[in-house]
Motif scaffolding. Sequence first.
Motif, PDB file in Angstrom:
ATOM      1  N   LEU A 168       0.819  -1.209   0.000  1.00 42.12           N
ATOM      2  CA  LEU A 168       0.000   0.000   0.000  1.00 42.12           C
ATOM      3  C   LEU A 168       0.856   1.264   0.000  1.00 42.12           C
ATOM      4  O   LEU A 168       0.330   2.368  -0.175  1.00 42.12           O
ATOM      5  CB  LEU A 168      -0.934   0.004   1.213  1.00 42.12           C
ATOM      6  N   ALA A 169       2.164   1.096   0.194  1.00 47.24           N
ATOM      7  CA  ALA A 169       3.052   2.255   0.069  1.00 47.24           C
ATOM      8  C   ALA A 169       3.094   2.768  -1.370  1.00 47.24           C
ATOM      9  O   ALA A 169       3.477   3.923  -1.605  1.00 47.24           O
ATOM     10  CB  ALA A 169       4.458   1.886   0.535  1.00 47.24           C
ATOM     11  N   GLU A 170       2.712   1.938  -2.327  1.00 49.71           N
ATOM     12  CA  GLU A 170       2.725   2.370  -3.737  1.00 49.71           C
ATOM     13  C   GLU A 170       1.746   3.516  -4.004  1.00 49.71           C
ATOM     14  O   GLU A 170       2.164   4.578  -4.505  1.00 49.71           O
ATOM     15  CB  GLU A 170       2.425   1.173  -4.632  1.00 49.71           C
ATOM     16  N   PRO A 171       0.439   3.377  -3.697  1.00 50.21           N
ATOM     17  CA  PRO A 171      -0.450   4.526  -3.935  1.00 50.21           C
ATOM     18  C   PRO A 171      -0.132   5.712  -3.028  1.00 50.21           C
ATOM     19  O   PRO A 171      -0.346   6.862  -3.422  1.00 50.21           O
ATOM     20  CB  PRO A 171      -1.848   3.963  -3.644  1.00 50.21           C
ATOM     21  N   LEU A 172       0.399   5.435  -1.837  1.00 55.34           N
ATOM     22  CA  LEU A 172       0.791   6.536  -0.961  1.00 55.34           C
ATOM     23  C   LEU A 172       1.917   7.345  -1.585  1.00 55.34           C
ATOM     24  O   LEU A 172       1.864   8.584  -1.627  1.00 55.34           O
ATOM     25  CB  LEU A 172       1.226   5.968   0.397  1.00 55.34           C
ATOM     26  N   THR A 173       2.924   6.665  -2.106  1.00 59.50           N
ATOM     27  CA  THR A 173       4.041   7.354  -2.757  1.00 59.50           C
ATOM     28  C   THR A 173       3.583   8.068  -4.025  1.00 59.50           C
ATOM     29  O   THR A 173       4.010   9.200  -4.305  1.00 59.50           O
ATOM     30  CB  THR A 173       5.154   6.346  -3.089  1.00 59.50           C
ATOM     31  N   ALA A 174       2.711   7.424  -4.789  1.00 62.45           N
ATOM     32  CA  ALA A 174       2.225   8.053  -6.025  1.00 62.45           C
ATOM     33  C   ALA A 174       1.450   9.329  -5.734  1.00 62.45           C
ATOM     34  O   ALA A 174       1.590  10.340  -6.443  1.00 62.45           O
ATOM     35  CB  ALA A 174       1.353   7.063  -6.793  1.00 62.45           C
ATOM     36  N   GLY A 175       0.625   9.311  -4.680  1.00 62.73           N
ATOM     37  CA  GLY A 175      -0.130  10.508  -4.334  1.00 62.73           C
ATOM     38  C   GLY A 175       0.756  11.648  -3.894  1.00 62.73           C
ATOM     39  O   GLY A 175       0.551  12.811  -4.289  1.00 62.73           O
ATOM     40  N   LEU A 176       1.758  11.349  -3.089  1.00 59.48           N
ATOM     41  CA  LEU A 176       2.664  12.401  -2.629  1.00 59.48           C
ATOM     42  C   LEU A 176       3.515  12.949  -3.771  1.00 59.48           C
ATOM     43  O   LEU A 176       3.774  14.166  -3.839  1.00 59.48           O
ATOM     44  CB  LEU A 176       3.562  11.854  -1.520  1.00 59.48           C
ATOM     45  N   LEU A 177       3.947  12.062  -4.691  1.00 63.99           N
ATOM     46  CA  LEU A 177       4.719  12.548  -5.842  1.00 63.99           C
ATOM     47  C   LEU A 177       3.856  13.398  -6.766  1.00 63.99           C
ATOM     48  O   LEU A 177       4.350  14.362  -7.386  1.00 63.99           O
ATOM     49  CB  LEU A 177       5.296  11.358  -6.610  1.00 63.99           C
ATOM     50  N   ALA A 178       2.577  13.067  -6.881  1.00 65.98           N
ATOM     51  CA  ALA A 178       1.690  13.871  -7.720  1.00 65.98           C
ATOM     52  C   ALA A 178       1.577  15.293  -7.189  1.00 65.98           C
ATOM     53  O   ALA A 178       1.514  16.254  -7.966  1.00 65.98           O
ATOM     54  CB  ALA A 178       0.315  13.222  -7.795  1.00 65.98           C
ATOM     55  N   VAL A 179       1.558  15.416  -5.882  1.00 70.67           N
ATOM     56  CA  VAL A 179       1.474  16.755  -5.285  1.00 70.67           C
ATOM     57  C   VAL A 179       2.801  17.487  -5.381  1.00 70.67           C
ATOM     58  O   VAL A 179       2.858  18.672  -5.743  1.00 70.67           O
ATOM     59  CB  VAL A 179       1.015  16.653  -3.820  1.00 70.67           C
ATOM     60  N   ALA A 180       3.918  16.773  -5.080  1.00 71.71           N
ATOM     61  CA  ALA A 180       5.217  17.425  -5.001  1.00 71.71           C
ATOM     62  C   ALA A 180       5.817  17.705  -6.371  1.00 71.71           C
ATOM     63  O   ALA A 180       6.430  18.755  -6.587  1.00 71.71           O
ATOM     64  CB  ALA A 180       6.175  16.570  -4.184  1.00 71.71           C
ATOM     65  N   VAL A 181       5.651  16.776  -7.328  1.00 66.68           N
ATOM     66  CA  VAL A 181       6.311  16.909  -8.626  1.00 66.68           C
ATOM     67  C   VAL A 181       5.389  17.514  -9.676  1.00 66.68           C
ATOM     68  O   VAL A 181       5.791  18.410 -10.436  1.00 66.68           O
ATOM     69  CB  VAL A 181       6.838  15.538  -9.089  1.00 66.68           C
ATOM     70  N   LEU A 182       4.148  17.047  -9.727  1.00 65.98           N
ATOM     71  CA  LEU A 182       3.226  17.484 -10.763  1.00 65.98           C
ATOM     72  C   LEU A 182       2.314  18.620 -10.323  1.00 65.98           C
ATOM     73  O   LEU A 182       1.479  19.070 -11.111  1.00 65.98           O
ATOM     74  CB  LEU A 182       2.375  16.302 -11.244  1.00 65.98           C
ATOM     75  N   SER A 183       2.460  19.062  -9.084  1.00 62.67           N
ATOM     76  CA  SER A 183       1.674  20.183  -8.543  1.00 62.67           C
ATOM     77  C   SER A 183       0.172  19.919  -8.625  1.00 62.67           C
ATOM     78  O   SER A 183      -0.613  20.836  -8.870  1.00 62.67           O
ATOM     79  CB  SER A 183       2.026  21.487  -9.270  1.00 62.67           C
ATOM     80  N   GLU A 184      -0.222  18.662  -8.436  1.00 60.81           N
ATOM     81  CA  GLU A 184      -1.641  18.342  -8.427  1.00 60.81           C
ATOM     82  C   GLU A 184      -2.237  18.648  -7.055  1.00 60.81           C
ATOM     83  O   GLU A 184      -1.520  18.712  -6.047  1.00 60.81           O
ATOM     84  CB  GLU A 184      -1.864  16.868  -8.774  1.00 60.81           C
ATOM     85  N   SER A 185      -3.522  18.856  -7.029  1.00 58.90           N
ATOM     86  CA  SER A 185      -4.222  19.121  -5.766  1.00 58.90           C
ATOM     87  C   SER A 185      -5.112  17.937  -5.431  1.00 58.90           C
ATOM     88  O   SER A 185      -5.771  17.373  -6.311  1.00 58.90           O
ATOM     89  CB  SER A 185      -5.058  20.395  -5.879  1.00 58.90           C
ATOM     90  N   LEU A 186      -5.104  17.558  -4.171  1.00 60.66           N
ATOM     91  CA  LEU A 186      -5.899  16.435  -3.714  1.00 60.66           C
ATOM     92  C   LEU A 186      -7.078  16.929  -2.887  1.00 60.66           C
ATOM     93  O   LEU A 186      -6.990  17.930  -2.182  1.00 60.66           O
ATOM     94  CB  LEU A 186      -5.046  15.478  -2.875  1.00 60.66           C
ATOM     95  N   SER A 187      -8.152  16.194  -2.971  1.00 63.42           N
ATOM     96  CA  SER A 187      -9.338  16.529  -2.190  1.00 63.42           C
ATOM     97  C   SER A 187      -9.131  16.130  -0.731  1.00 63.42           C
ATOM     98  O   SER A 187      -8.232  15.339  -0.417  1.00 63.42           O
ATOM     99  CB  SER A 187     -10.557  15.811  -2.768  1.00 63.42           C
ATOM    100  N   PRO A 188      -9.937  16.664   0.181  1.00 62.89           N
ATOM    101  CA  PRO A 188      -9.809  16.233   1.588  1.00 62.89           C
ATOM    102  C   PRO A 188      -9.979  14.732   1.758  1.00 62.89           C
ATOM    103  O   PRO A 188      -9.300  14.121   2.597  1.00 62.89           O
ATOM    104  CB  PRO A 188     -10.931  17.011   2.289  1.00 62.89           C
ATOM    105  N   GLY A 189     -10.863  14.116   0.974  1.00 61.63           N
ATOM    106  CA  GLY A 189     -11.026  12.674   1.063  1.00 61.63           C
ATOM    107  C   GLY A 189      -9.773  11.930   0.643  1.00 61.63           C
ATOM    108  O   GLY A 189      -9.418  10.904   1.231  1.00 61.63           O
TER     109      GLY A 189
END
Length: 217
Positions: free
Chosen positions: A120-141
């Motif tokens: 489960l570290a895979e989607p966790l890492t992907a989400g954090l990289l999306a925010v840090a590298v691709l400047s994506e925004s995540l919803s509160p959920g």
Amino acid sequence: MAVLAVSSGAAPGAASAPGAGAVGLAASLGAGASYAVYTLAGKTLIDRGWRPESSMGALFGGAAAASLPLLLMTDASWLATPEGLAMALWLGLVTTTIAYLLFGYGLTGLLPATVSTLTLAEPLTAGLLAVAVLSESLSPGAWLGLAVLATGIGVLAASGRSRPEPAAAEPNAPESSAPESSDAHPAAAVSEGAPIVDAWTSSSSPASGSAPTRGGG
């Protein structure tokens, strides 16, 4: 379940088809159940003597055969481009072949539940990289889901460190195999039913005319 239900709601101001949230939630649950079956199947094959690479190859070969009709119904023209070919090689060799070979080797020494939780570290890492590298925004959920994943991985790691190691068994004291001396038990040297022999002393010899002494006394 609760996190999926909360995060499946549509974002404010976004239009969604009726029942789209329920369909997405059902699809998520189905994907999770399929992943559990895949993990247990791989562990079962390894426990029956299969090598990790053979186990993963059999599972992915079956999945590829089942997915072939879907591939034929989609537009695969992007594979003919250099970028598409490079992407296909990356996905096939790195993110699938190497990753799941390591996954199979992990199943040889860990429980399926432990391996599944660690992945489960895979989607966790992907989400954090999306925010840090691709400047994506995540919803509160989405942030809540990442927090739940991080907490689960942390709890698993902490429980693994705090688990006491089994104590080594103390060697048993060797039993003495030396035979007991007959001197320790004088009575054992005399066989039952053996005749008592008259013992002669210097004062009770036949030459002296004296009677023998019984029992060597």
